[in-house]
Design a protein around this motif. Structure first.
Motif, PDB file in Angstrom:
ATOM      1  N   GLN A 169       6.751  -2.564  -3.582  1.00 55.15           N
ATOM      2  CA  GLN A 169       5.933  -2.001  -2.508  1.00 55.15           C
ATOM      3  C   GLN A 169       4.698  -1.283  -3.042  1.00 55.15           C
ATOM      4  N   LEU A 170       4.828  -0.613  -4.189  1.00 51.01           N
ATOM      5  CA  LEU A 170       3.693   0.117  -4.760  1.00 51.01           C
ATOM      6  C   LEU A 170       2.578  -0.842  -5.176  1.00 51.01           C
ATOM      7  N   LEU A 171       2.957  -1.939  -5.807  1.00 55.83           N
ATOM      8  CA  LEU A 171       1.965  -2.944  -6.197  1.00 55.83           C
ATOM      9  C   LEU A 171       1.303  -3.543  -4.964  1.00 55.83           C
ATOM     10  N   GLN A 172       2.079  -3.774  -3.917  1.00 57.81           N
ATOM     11  CA  GLN A 172       1.529  -4.332  -2.681  1.00 57.81           C
ATOM     12  C   GLN A 172       0.527  -3.371  -2.035  1.00 57.81           C
ATOM     13  N   ILE A 173       0.813  -2.087  -2.093  1.00 58.62           N
ATOM     14  CA  ILE A 173      -0.115  -1.077  -1.551  1.00 58.62           C
ATOM     15  C   ILE A 173      -1.437  -1.121  -2.302  1.00 58.62           C
ATOM     16  N   GLU A 174      -1.344  -1.200  -3.641  1.00 61.28           N
ATOM     17  CA  GLU A 174      -2.556  -1.263  -4.466  1.00 61.28           C
ATOM     18  C   GLU A 174      -3.383  -2.508  -4.137  1.00 61.28           C
ATOM     19  N   ILE A 175      -2.719  -3.641  -3.977  1.00 57.37           N
ATOM     20  CA  ILE A 175      -3.429  -4.892  -3.673  1.00 57.37           C
ATOM     21  C   ILE A 175      -4.091  -4.820  -2.306  1.00 57.37           C
ATOM     22  N   LEU A 199       2.810   5.173   4.158  1.00 59.67           N
ATOM     23  CA  LEU A 199       3.567   6.153   4.943  1.00 59.67           C
ATOM     24  C   LEU A 199       5.061   5.857   4.978  1.00 59.67           C
ATOM     25  N   THR A 200       5.443   4.600   4.655  1.00 62.26           N
ATOM     26  CA  THR A 200       6.872   4.249   4.627  1.00 62.26           C
ATOM     27  C   THR A 200       7.443   4.246   3.217  1.00 62.26           C
ATOM     28  N   TYR A 201       6.589   4.511   2.218  1.00 62.31           N
ATOM     29  CA  TYR A 201       7.058   4.482   0.831  1.00 62.31           C
ATOM     30  C   TYR A 201       7.947   5.706   0.587  1.00 62.31           C
ATOM     31  N   PRO A 202       9.103   5.509  -0.062  1.00 64.29           N
ATOM     32  CA  PRO A 202      10.072   6.620  -0.207  1.00 64.29           C
ATOM     33  C   PRO A 202       9.617   7.767  -1.108  1.00 64.29           C
ATOM     34  N   TYR A 203       8.581   7.540  -1.932  1.00 66.00           N
ATOM     35  CA  TYR A 203       8.102   8.594  -2.838  1.00 66.00           C
ATOM     36  C   TYR A 203       6.635   8.883  -2.518  1.00 66.00           C
ATOM     37  N   PRO A 204       6.373   9.767  -1.541  1.00 68.26           N
ATOM     38  CA  PRO A 204       5.008   9.999  -1.034  1.00 68.26           C
ATOM     39  C   PRO A 204       3.985  10.376  -2.101  1.00 68.26           C
ATOM     40  N   ASP A 205       4.399  11.160  -3.099  1.00 64.44           N
ATOM     41  CA  ASP A 205       3.440  11.611  -4.119  1.00 64.44           C
ATOM     42  C   ASP A 205       2.878  10.442  -4.936  1.00 64.44           C
ATOM     43  N   SER A 206       3.660   9.373  -5.051  1.00 67.67           N
ATOM     44  CA  SER A 206       3.226   8.216  -5.842  1.00 67.67           C
ATOM     45  C   SER A 206       2.126   7.411  -5.157  1.00 67.67           C
ATOM     46  N   VAL A 207       2.045   7.541  -3.830  1.00 67.89           N
ATOM     47  CA  VAL A 207       1.068   6.724  -3.088  1.00 67.89           C
ATOM     48  C   VAL A 207       0.017   7.576  -2.372  1.00 67.89           C
ATOM     49  N   ARG A 208       0.062   8.882  -2.599  1.00 66.85           N
ATOM     50  CA  ARG A 208      -0.861   9.767  -1.878  1.00 66.85           C
ATOM     51  C   ARG A 208      -2.326   9.438  -2.166  1.00 66.85           C
TER      52      ARG A 208
END
Length: 388
Positions: free
Chosen positions: A105-111, A140-149
């Motif tokens: 999910q994190l990689l998908q957010i970045e893309i 907003l649905t990622y379980p670790y908010p600080d990683s995607v803030r």
């Protein structure tokens, strides 16, 4: 058209998001990730080197899909630094295609974020907003908010730039404030330059809306963050913006004083766009003060800088044409080489086929001749005479 300062912050947003992505997966394929991260920090100074390195990693199927996708993101970032947004977008699409095999999910957010910002650079604003909203929903649905803030904050800011460039400042300000709220939750002093630029853009919006006190407050905050970063160009941009408010309020002497400070502050920066704005502000304010000699001096500098910008843009276009011509020539040479190779193989295959056919024909002729001889010999044998 985006001004120079907006381009700068958008490129920095690319850098921040990409570095964050590499840091998150540092434990996997540690050595190559470290090299990718180092090359990411190098893209502005040597984009071609980063492109070559990223492609070499992508083409090596021994690496994981995730590492190869990140290598494509590096290529895209390097192309962005060269302002080849269309090509950069193609590599993001390719990264997206190969990353579909993963559940990351994190990689998908970045893309998604990278795709949206490239559409923004290409002026396809509706697609940019669409991808920024996808970025926000997934963040907003990622379980670790600080990683995607950082991705969430940057998506709000980019949307703010889009609405500002389309003169919809009320909506732009809402997104700038959302972005600033997310930035306030990130403990990293390196982002002070970005904060300065965001407040500068907020100040411009308030100026357009004739909310001068809020504009002045925003420009002062911009100057404050720029000073913490020791960024002279950002300080001067914000001072120029603040001086524009003073001019609109009729405080011409105050505006002149601030513009002179901004001009001195940026003397070693050499930013034509910045100087152009300062000279414009100075000659307008000297005109309002009926100080004709100073008016003429800065009006002449304004015209000269305007000409320098046009020459610079023309040279930039010329460089782009030269670069495109070079790329086209390389592509044609590559196609020519490929054609020659294919032609050689085709000729070789045809020769082999002809040779094979001739051999078969010769062999068949021998067989036919042998059979003919046998038939002839049989026909020449006289039948035995019957007994009387």
């Amino acid at each position: 058209m985006l001004n120079q300062i907006t381009y700068h912050v958008l490129f920095v947003l690319f850098m921040l998001s990409t570095n964050h992505l590499f840091a998150d997966s540092f434990q996997n394929e540690k050595q190559i990730d470290s090299l990718l991260k180092a090359s990411t920090n190098d893209v502005y100074d040597n984009p071609d080197k980063s492109i070559a390195f990223g492609l070499s990693i992508f083409k090596n199927t021994n690496y994981s899909i995730k590492t190869r996708a990140r290598a494509l993101m590096l290529v895209s970032l390097a192309l962005t630094s060269k302002r080849d947004y269309q090509k950069a977008l193609e590599y993001v699409f390719l990264a997206n295609d190969i990353s579909k095999q993963l559940n990351d999910q994190l990689l998908q957010i970045e893309i998604l974020f990278r795709t949206g910002i490239l559409y923004q650079q290409l002026k396809i604003f509706d697609k940019s907003i669409e991808y920024m909203e996808k970025t926000e929903r997934l963040s907003l649905t990622y379980p670790y908010p600080d990683s995607v803030r950082i991705h969430l904050a940057n998506s709000y800011i980019v949307k703010g730039f889009i609405y500002k460039d389309n003169l919809n400042c009320d909506i732009a300000l809402e997104f700038f404030d959302r972005g600033l709220k997310e930035y306030s939750k990130i403990k990293n002093t390196k982002r002070r330059g970005n904060l300065s630029i965001i407040y500068y853009n907020k100040g411009n919006c308030y100026t357009l809306l004739s909310e001068y006190e809020k504009a002045k407050n925003s420009f002062e905050r911009s100057i404050e963050f720029a000073r913490l970063e020791k960024a002279n160009s950002l300080i001067s941009f914000a001072q120029k913006g603040l001086a524009e408010v003073y001019t609109l309020e009729g405080e011409y002497e105050k505006a002149v004083s601030l513009l002179q400070t901004a001009l001195h502050q940026s003397s070693k920066v050499g930013d034509l766009v910045l100087n152009y704005g300062i000279y414009k502000g100075l000659f307008e304010n000297y005109l309002a003060l009926n100080q004709w000699m100073d008016y003429q001096k800065y009006y002449d500098l304004y015209l000269k800088t305007q000409l320098d910008i046009k020459i610079s843009e023309r040279n930039s276009v010329s460089d782009d044409i030269t670069e495109n011509s070079k790329n086209l020539k390389e592509s044609l040479n590559k196609l020519h080489d490929q054609f020659e190779k294919k032609l050689k193989w085709t000729v070789l295959i045809i020769i082999i086929i002809i040779f094979t056919v001739l051999l078969l024909e010769r062999k068949n002729k021998k067989i036919i001749k042998t059979l003919q001889k046998k038939i002839k010999s049989i026909q020449n044998i006289k039948p035995a005479q019957e007994p009387k």
